[in-house]
Motif scaffolding. Structure first.
Motif, short mmCIF file in Angstrom:
data_model
loop_
_atom_site.label_atom_id
_atom_site.label_comp_id
_atom_site.label_asym_id
_atom_site.label_seq_id
_atom_site.Cartn_x
_atom_site.Cartn_y
_atom_site.Cartn_z
N ASP A 90 43.85 26.64 -0.71
CA ASP A 90 44.68 27.80 -0.37
C ASP A 90 45.59 27.50 0.81
O ASP A 90 46.78 27.84 0.79
CB ASP A 90 43.80 29.02 -0.06
CG ASP A 90 43.06 29.52 -1.29
OD1 ASP A 90 43.50 29.20 -2.42
OD2 ASP A 90 42.04 30.22 -1.13
N GLU A 91 45.05 26.84 1.83
CA GLU A 91 45.87 26.45 2.98
C GLU A 91 46.91 25.41 2.58
O GLU A 91 48.03 25.43 3.05
CB GLU A 91 44.99 25.89 4.09
CG GLU A 91 44.06 26.91 4.72
CD GLU A 91 43.09 26.25 5.67
OE1 GLU A 91 43.52 25.87 6.79
OE2 GLU A 91 41.91 26.10 5.29
N ALA A 92 46.51 24.51 1.69
CA ALA A 92 47.42 23.46 1.23
C ALA A 92 48.62 24.05 0.50
O ALA A 92 49.75 23.56 0.64
CB ALA A 92 46.67 22.49 0.32
N GLY A 93 48.39 25.10 -0.28
CA GLY A 93 49.46 25.71 -1.05
C GLY A 93 50.61 26.18 -0.18
O GLY A 93 51.79 26.03 -0.56
N LYS A 94 50.31 26.71 0.97
CA LYS A 94 51.36 27.16 1.90
C LYS A 94 52.28 25.98 2.26
O LYS A 94 53.49 26.11 2.24
CB LYS A 94 50.71 27.73 3.16
CG LYS A 94 51.67 27.97 4.29
CD LYS A 94 50.92 28.32 5.58
CE LYS A 94 51.83 28.17 6.76
NZ LYS A 94 51.13 28.28 8.03
N HIS A 95 51.70 24.85 2.57
CA HIS A 95 52.49 23.69 2.98
C HIS A 95 53.26 23.10 1.81
O HIS A 95 54.38 22.61 1.98
CB HIS A 95 51.61 22.67 3.69
CG HIS A 95 51.15 23.16 5.02
ND1 HIS A 95 51.96 23.16 6.13
CD2 HIS A 95 49.97 23.71 5.40
CE1 HIS A 95 51.30 23.67 7.15
NE2 HIS A 95 50.10 24.02 6.74
N ARG A 96 52.68 23.15 0.62
CA ARG A 96 53.41 22.69 -0.57
C ARG A 96 54.64 23.57 -0.81
O ARG A 96 55.71 23.09 -1.14
CB ARG A 96 52.52 22.70 -1.81
CG ARG A 96 51.58 21.53 -1.84
CD ARG A 96 51.00 21.32 -3.22
NE ARG A 96 50.24 20.09 -3.20
CZ ARG A 96 50.77 18.88 -3.31
NH1 ARG A 96 52.05 18.74 -3.45
NH2 ARG A 96 50.00 17.81 -3.25
N ARG A 97 54.47 24.89 -0.66
CA ARG A 97 55.60 25.82 -0.85
C ARG A 97 56.69 25.56 0.18
O ARG A 97 57.88 25.58 -0.16
CB ARG A 97 55.10 27.27 -0.80
CG ARG A 97 54.30 27.66 -2.04
CD ARG A 97 54.00 29.15 -2.09
NE ARG A 97 53.18 29.62 -0.99
CZ ARG A 97 51.85 29.54 -0.93
NH1 ARG A 97 51.17 28.98 -1.92
NH2 ARG A 97 51.20 30.01 0.11
N ILE A 98 56.30 25.29 1.41
CA ILE A 98 57.30 25.01 2.45
C ILE A 98 58.04 23.72 2.12
O ILE A 98 59.27 23.66 2.20
CB ILE A 98 56.65 24.94 3.85
CG1 ILE A 98 56.13 26.32 4.27
CG2 ILE A 98 57.64 24.39 4.88
CD1 ILE A 98 55.27 26.31 5.51
N ALA A 99 57.32 22.67 1.73
CA ALA A 99 57.95 21.39 1.38
C ALA A 99 58.91 21.57 0.22
O ALA A 99 60.03 21.04 0.23
CB ALA A 99 56.88 20.34 1.05
#
Length: 114
Positions: A90-99
């Motif tokens: 879930d935390e990883a998804g935020k960073h993937r969306r930003i990238a």
């Protein structure tokens, strides 16, 4: 002092290229300590920690990179992978969306695109 940092950075880069990630960490950590705002060196150190499977230190370095350079898409992508390896999707998804938003590349939304 500048010469020593350059030498240590070069050595760290060489170790990294040779896949001696722990050697890279030993060479790069003093450079980051001396020049904490050097995002490039800190990112290379984070990559070395990641590849050495030292995920908490990798996460700490990536947080520092993102704090200093919030538009560094690769730091967000690496953070996503680091968090995924720690079973924190879930935390990883935020960073993937930003990238993905920073690059316009929706392929970055898919896990394991590093």
């Amino acid at each position: 002092m500048e010469d020593m940092r350059a030498l240590s950075y070069g050595l760290g880069q060489q170790y990294f290229e040779e896949r001696d990630y722990r050697g890279a960490i030993r060479a790069l950590q003093p450079v980051v300590d001396d020049t904490p705002d050097d995002v490039g060196t800190r990112l290379l150190l984070a990559r070395a920690y990641y590849h050495a499977a030292l995920l908490k230190p990798a996460e700490e370095q990536l947080l520092a990179v993102i704090e200093r350079e919030p538009t560094e898409y690769y730091a967000h992508l690496m953070m996503a992978r680091t968090l995924e390896r720690q079973s924190r999707p879930d935390e990883a998804g935020k960073h993937r969306r930003i990238a993905a938003a920073l690059t316009g590349d929706d392929e970055l939304l898919k896990p394991h695109s590093l």
